[in-house]
Enzyme design. Structure first.
Site, short mmCIF file in Angstrom:
data_model
loop_
_atom_site.label_atom_id
_atom_site.label_comp_id
_atom_site.label_asym_id
_atom_site.label_seq_id
_atom_site.Cartn_x
_atom_site.Cartn_y
_atom_site.Cartn_z
CD GLU A 143 1.68 -4.52 3.04
OE1 GLU A 143 2.65 -4.45 2.27
OE2 GLU A 143 0.55 -4.90 2.68
CG ASP A 228 -2.90 -11.49 2.24
OD1 ASP A 228 -3.68 -10.64 1.77
OD2 ASP A 228 -1.67 -11.43 2.15
CD GLU A 260 -0.89 -3.98 -2.19
OE1 GLU A 260 0.34 -3.92 -2.21
OE2 GLU A 260 -1.54 -4.35 -1.17
ZN ZN Z 1 2.75 -5.69 0.64
MN MN Z 2 -0.43 -4.69 0.80
MN MN Z 3 -2.11 -9.21 0.88
#
Ligand code: ZN
Ligand code: MN
Ligand code: MN
Length: 283
Positions: A143, A228, A260
Site C-alpha cells: 500500500e 494521513d 476506510e
Molecule cells: Zn492500510
Molecule cells: Mn488504506
Molecule cells: Mn491512512
C-alpha cells in the site's frame, strides 16, 4: 457494476465479518484477521476458518481482503522489531491461505532515518523471508503511503524499487493504491486530467498490471500535505469531481474498492456507499 465495500470488524470471530459485510451492502470487504494492536495473535482455529470460508462462499460477496496489523515495521533497522515483523507477515500469509483470502494488504513501515534505499532493501529481504514460510497462493499488496517523514512507499519509485529487488519473487506482489495517501503525497486526483497523469506515472514506474485494489478515501489534507486524515467520499480535498473521475475511469472502476472512511454526524458507512454508487452510475 463497481465493486465497493468497507473495512469490517471481526468482533465475535472472523466468520462474523462476512454477515456484517453483507448487512452493510458491500460487494467486497476488508478485515484484520486478528487484533491489529498487539504483536501476538491467537491461533486461527480450523473450525473458525472453515466457517469463514463456507459463509463467504454462500454470501455472494465478490472478494475478501486481509490487512496487516499495525505494529510490524518491515523496513525497521532494529533487528528485533524487524525479525518479529517478518514472523507476523508470514503468519498473516498463512492465515489468508487458511481463510482462502487471495490478497493481504501491507504498509511498508518506516526506515526511522536509515534512508529510503536502506528501507527498500530491508522490505525486500523481509518479503523474501516471509514468502519462504507460506504458500504462494496469497498475493501481498503493497500500500502506498502519504509520504510522512521516514515512511516508505510515498512515491511510486519507492514501490518500484522494492518490486525490482524481489526479482522472480515479485510475482507474489501487487499494489493497493489508497487515494487519500496518493493525494496527500502529491499525486493529483481532483479531475480526470489529473487522474490520467497520475495513472500514466504509475504505468511508467510500476506498471498498471500490478494494481489490484483501491482504498477509496477522500482526504482532509491538501495536495502534497503528507497528512494521513481520511474524509467522506467527495467531502474532502479530492472532492466530488475527483471521485467521479475515479469511479468512471474504465480501469479503476473494474478494481475492487474498499472505503476506510470515518463515521460521524455528517455521514455513516451507508452514506458513503450511496454517494460512491451514485457517482459510479452517472458516468
Ligand atoms: Zn492500510
Ligand atoms: Mn488504506
Ligand atoms: Mn491512512
Amino acid at each position: 457494476m463497481v465493486r465497493l465495500g468497507f473495512h469490517v470488524s471481526i468482533s465475535g470471530g472472523v466468520d462474523k465479518a462476512v454477515d456484517r459485510a453483507r448487512a452493510m451492502g458491500c460487494d467486497v470487504f476488508q478485515i484484520f484477521s486478528r487484533n491489529p494492536r498487539v504483536w501476538r495473535s491467537k491461533p486461527l482455529l480450523p473450525e473458525v476458518a472453515d466457517g469463514f470460508r463456507l459463509r463467504f462462499r454462500e454470501s455472494g460477496l465478490s472478494l475478501a481482503v486481509d490487512h496487516m496489523p499495525y505494529l510490524p515495521n518491515l523496513a525497521s533497522p532494529k533487528e528485533d522489531v524487524y525479525l518479529k515483523s517478518i514472523d507476523v507477515l508470514a503468519e498473516e500469509l498463512v492465515r489468508c491461505h487458511a481463510l482462502s483470502i487471495p490478497y493481504l494488504v501491507t504498509h511498508l513501515g518506516s526506515h526511522l532515518g536509515a534512508g529510503l534505499e536502506q528501507g527498500s532493501m530491508r522490505i525486500a529481504g523481509a518479503l523474501e523471508n516471509a514468502f519462504l514460510a507460506a504458500d504462494d497462493d496469497v498475493m501481498l499488496l503493497l500500500e502506498n503511503t502519504a509520504g510522512t517523514r521516514n515512511s516508505m512507499g510515498g512515491r511510486f519509485e519507492d514501490l518500484a524499487a522494492i518490486i525490482d529487488a524481489l526479482g522472480q519473487k515479485s510475482r507474489r506482489v501487487g499494489v493497493c493504491l489508497d487515494t487519500c495517501h496518493l493525494f496527500a503525497s502529491g499525486y493529483e486526483l481532483r479531475d480526470s486530467q489529473g487522474l490520467q497523469v497520475t495513472l500514466e506515472c504509475f504505468e511508467s514506474t510500476i506498471g498498471l498490471e500490478r494494481l489490484k485494489l483501491v482504498h477509496l478515501n477522500d482526504c482532509r489534507g491538501g495536495l502534497g500535505s503528507h497528512l494521513d486524515r481520511h474524509e467522506h467520499i467527495g467531502l474532502g480535498q479530492i472532492g466530488e469531481k475527483g471521485f467521479r473521475a475515479l469511479l468512471c475511469h474504465p480501469l479503476i472502476r473494474e478494481l475492487p474498492m474498499i472505503m476506510e472512511t470515518p463515521v460521524d454526524d455528517r455521514r455513516d458507512d451507508l452514506g458513503n456507499l450511496r454517494a460512491a454508487r451514485k457517482m459510479a452510475e452517472l458516468c
